[in-house]
Design a protein around this motif. Structure first.
Motif, PDB file in Angstrom:
ATOM      1  N   GLN A  44       0.720  -1.165   0.005  1.00  0.00           N
ATOM      2  CA  GLN A  44      -0.109   0.010  -0.061  1.00  0.00           C
ATOM      3  C   GLN A  44       1.029   1.198  -0.232  1.00  0.00           C
ATOM      4  O   GLN A  44       0.608   2.077  -0.778  1.00  0.00           O
ATOM      5  N   MET A  45       1.935   1.203   0.678  1.00  0.00           N
ATOM      6  CA  MET A  45       2.766   2.390   0.771  1.00  0.00           C
ATOM      7  C   MET A  45       3.514   2.636  -0.486  1.00  0.00           C
ATOM      8  O   MET A  45       3.766   3.850  -0.998  1.00  0.00           O
ATOM      9  N   LEU A  46       4.073   1.346  -1.061  1.00  0.00           N
ATOM     10  CA  LEU A  46       4.647   1.620  -2.273  1.00  0.00           C
ATOM     11  C   LEU A  46       3.591   2.124  -3.419  1.00  0.00           C
ATOM     12  O   LEU A  46       4.197   3.124  -4.229  1.00  0.00           O
ATOM     13  N   CYS A  47       2.684   1.482  -3.413  1.00  0.00           N
ATOM     14  CA  CYS A  47       1.731   1.971  -4.463  1.00  0.00           C
ATOM     15  C   CYS A  47       1.136   3.544  -4.554  1.00  0.00           C
ATOM     16  O   CYS A  47       0.821   4.315  -5.197  1.00  0.00           O
ATOM     17  N   SER A  48       0.944   3.925  -2.931  1.00  0.00           N
ATOM     18  CA  SER A  48       0.711   5.244  -2.555  1.00  0.00           C
ATOM     19  C   SER A  48       1.931   6.272  -3.052  1.00  0.00           C
ATOM     20  O   SER A  48       1.514   7.375  -3.650  1.00  0.00           O
ATOM     21  N   GLY A  54       2.957  10.471  -9.681  1.00  0.00           N
ATOM     22  CA  GLY A  54       2.196  10.710 -10.992  1.00  0.00           C
ATOM     23  C   GLY A  54       1.913   9.343 -11.725  1.00  0.00           C
ATOM     24  O   GLY A  54       1.577   9.463 -12.815  1.00  0.00           O
ATOM     25  N   LEU A  55       2.264   8.303 -11.128  1.00  0.00           N
ATOM     26  CA  LEU A  55       1.912   6.999 -11.739  1.00  0.00           C
ATOM     27  C   LEU A  55       0.526   6.588 -11.321  1.00  0.00           C
ATOM     28  O   LEU A  55       0.099   6.882 -10.356  1.00  0.00           O
ATOM     29  N   ASP A  56       0.104   5.626 -11.931  1.00  0.00           N
ATOM     30  CA  ASP A  56      -1.027   4.851 -11.872  1.00  0.00           C
ATOM     31  C   ASP A  56      -0.998   3.891 -10.748  1.00  0.00           C
ATOM     32  O   ASP A  56      -0.332   3.015 -10.760  1.00  0.00           O
ATOM     33  N   GLN A  57      -1.768   4.360  -9.792  1.00  0.00           N
ATOM     34  CA  GLN A  57      -1.773   3.425  -8.352  1.00  0.00           C
ATOM     35  C   GLN A  57      -2.040   1.930  -8.646  1.00  0.00           C
ATOM     36  O   GLN A  57      -1.440   1.007  -8.333  1.00  0.00           O
ATOM     37  N   GLU A  58      -3.092   1.681  -9.416  1.00  0.00           N
ATOM     38  CA  GLU A  58      -3.617   0.563  -9.684  1.00  0.00           C
ATOM     39  C   GLU A  58      -2.898  -0.199 -10.525  1.00  0.00           C
ATOM     40  O   GLU A  58      -2.673  -1.583 -10.574  1.00  0.00           O
ATOM     41  N   ALA A  59      -2.186   0.260 -11.543  1.00  0.00           N
ATOM     42  CA  ALA A  59      -0.997  -0.368 -12.272  1.00  0.00           C
ATOM     43  C   ALA A  59       0.085  -0.679 -11.428  1.00  0.00           C
ATOM     44  O   ALA A  59       0.373  -2.020 -11.719  1.00  0.00           O
ATOM     45  N   ALA A  60       0.501  -0.148 -10.452  1.00  0.00           N
ATOM     46  CA  ALA A  60       1.711  -0.488  -9.492  1.00  0.00           C
ATOM     47  C   ALA A  60       1.261  -1.391  -8.684  1.00  0.00           C
ATOM     48  O   ALA A  60       1.979  -2.521  -8.591  1.00  0.00           O
ATOM     49  N   ARG A  61      -0.021  -1.741  -8.272  1.00  0.00           N
ATOM     50  CA  ARG A  61      -0.533  -2.740  -7.530  1.00  0.00           C
ATOM     51  C   ARG A  61      -0.449  -3.957  -8.382  1.00  0.00           C
ATOM     52  O   ARG A  61      -0.037  -5.176  -7.793  1.00  0.00           O
TER      53      ARG A  61
END
Length: 72
Positions: A44-48, A54-61
């Motif tokens: 969660q911290m990494l995706c936040s 400016g990156l897509d949080q869901e794409a990171a997840r």
């Protein structure tokens, strides 16, 4: 998987998304880790942090849940 590897995978993904994003992401993660004592394995911290730069949080997840970057 060693904890730093998880954040490093996301760094590589960010850099592949757009040059310079990896460095900005590393700075955001470093702030959370060193100044707020957040664990490097906290998805969660990494995706936040990804969203913060400016990156897509869901794409990171999705990327963290995949096998992407494990061999790099």
């Amino acid at each position: 998987m060693p904890l730093p590897v998880i954040s490093h995978r996301l760094y590589l993904w960010a850099e592949n998304e757009s040059s310079g994003n990896g460095e900005r992401l590393a700075q955001a993660i470093g702030h959370q880790y060193f100044e707020r004592a957040r664990p490097l394995a906290d998805h969660q911290m990494l995706c936040s942090c990804a969203a913060e730069v400016g990156l897509d949080q869901e794409a990171a997840r999705t990327y963290l849940a995949s096998d992407g970057g494990r061999d790099e």
